[in-house]
Design an enzyme around this catalytic site. Structure first.
Site: not given
Ligand code: DGY
Length: 331
Positions: A175-177, A258, A287, A305, A307
């Site tokens: 996907g995007r990431i 996740r 978490e 977390h 990112g």
């Molecule tokens: C999200 O946007 O789903 C990320 O986990 C947040 O950093």
């Protein structure tokens, strides 16, 4: 619609004037991020705390709101939607992931859902690479050596890490990431292979990324595996004990998606038994609980977390949330 009594963040009861719609924000957020809502004449009630909101409080404070602005650890299920009541028209989540929202229940009640794709892609991909490089190049051990006063000068053989150039990065979910992580891998001279429900030639071809329809085969050939599938019932524990055992013993697992994409207990078992090269983890199954075993391992890098945690990215996420709320409320 009943504009009855609501409670402000400071606890005082107020009565909304008829027609004044209320947005409930589950976390304390910078004023500037919420300004577009206030400027549009909405009543904005934000929690006073930066901590996760317990479910009963979320249900109570959502009552009568036209919009909810929630975080990825707020579970918005049918009970929350029903507690909010018929005024609720939109739920905006400050995340790209929507696994904490009952999308079907939102659809059934005609409640729009807003999330924050695109704006956090680069920050999250950078975080994956920051953690991966830290593991591959043993940064944690190097820092400990210096901090412990044990560095006695240059050594030709100390703290030898792993070359990533020429190795294979396996992406699960282009996907995007996933695509942004793969693009960075190409800049580091890595080969990219990917798996997902279907090939994405438009994303894969510029990166010379090879589609592998068989996830097991992808894992067997991986030097690094990075997980970017959305968390669903189908992808829960996608990387379980059996699949972890397919990875070569030098492989590094990267997860900025996740936590529950990986069976964390199986991951800890594989790492503590020395059956994996390392792990680069930004997310965890439960978490903020992080298994203590992970913290003791030199070949594991962890982050809380983080990112999307850059100033610009978080402001852009807020802007998407507020714009989506305003659109949904017809402002
Ligand atoms: C999200 O946007 O789903 C990320 O986990 C947040 O950093």
């Amino acid at each position: 619609m009943d504009h009855g009594r609501v409670r402000r963040a400071d606890g005082a009861a107020v009565t909304d004037p008829p027609g004044r719609e209320r947005v409930f924000v589950t976390r304390s957020l910078p004023d500037a991020w919420l300004a577009p809502l206030r400027d549009a004449g909405l009543e904005v009630e934000a929690a006073a705390s930066d901590a996760a909101m317990p479910g009963p409080e979320l249900r109570a404070r959502a009552a009568g709101a036209s919009a909810l602005l929630v975080q990825l650890d707020d579970h918005v299920d049918a009970d929350v939607l029903d507690a909010a009541g018929p005024a609720l028209r939109v739920v905006a989540t400050f995340s790209v992931g929507t696994d904490h929202l009952d999308l079907e229940a939102c659809r059934a009640r005609g409640v729009a859902v807003v999330h924050t794709p695109d704006v956090l892609t680069d920050a999250t991909a950078d975080q994956a690479w920051a953690l991966l490089l830290a593991v591959a190049r043993r940064l944690r051990e190097g820092r400990a050596l210096i901090a412990g006063g044990d560095w006695d000068g240059w050594s030709p053989t100390r703290l030898l890490g792993t070359d990533l150039g020429g190795r294979t990065l396996a992406i699960v979910g282009l996907g995007r990431i996933g695509t942004a992580v793969a693009a960075r891998a190409r800049a580091f001279g890595m080969e990219v292979a990917y798996h997902g429900p279907r090939p994405h030639p438009e994303r894969a071809e510029p990166l010379a990324a090879r589609f592998e329809p068989d996830l097991d085969a992808l894992l067997e050939a991986a030097d690094v595996v990075s997980l970017h599938a959305p968390l669903t019932a189908a992808t829960h524990h996608l990387l379980d004990a059996r699949r972890l055992a397919l990875l070569p013993p030098h492989a590094i697992v990267v997860n900025v998606g996740r936590g529950a994409l990986v069976d964390e207990r199986a991951l800890v078992a594989a790492l503590t038994a020395g059956r994996l090269g390392g792990a680069a983890l930004d997310v965890f199954e439960d978490e903020p609980r992080v298994p203590a075993e992970l913290l003791g391992l030199a070949n594991v890098e962890v982050a809380p977390h983080q990112g999307s945690a850059t100033t610009g990215t978080r402001a852009a996420m807020a802007a998407l949330c507020t714009r989506g709320i305003l659109e949904a409320l017809g402002r």
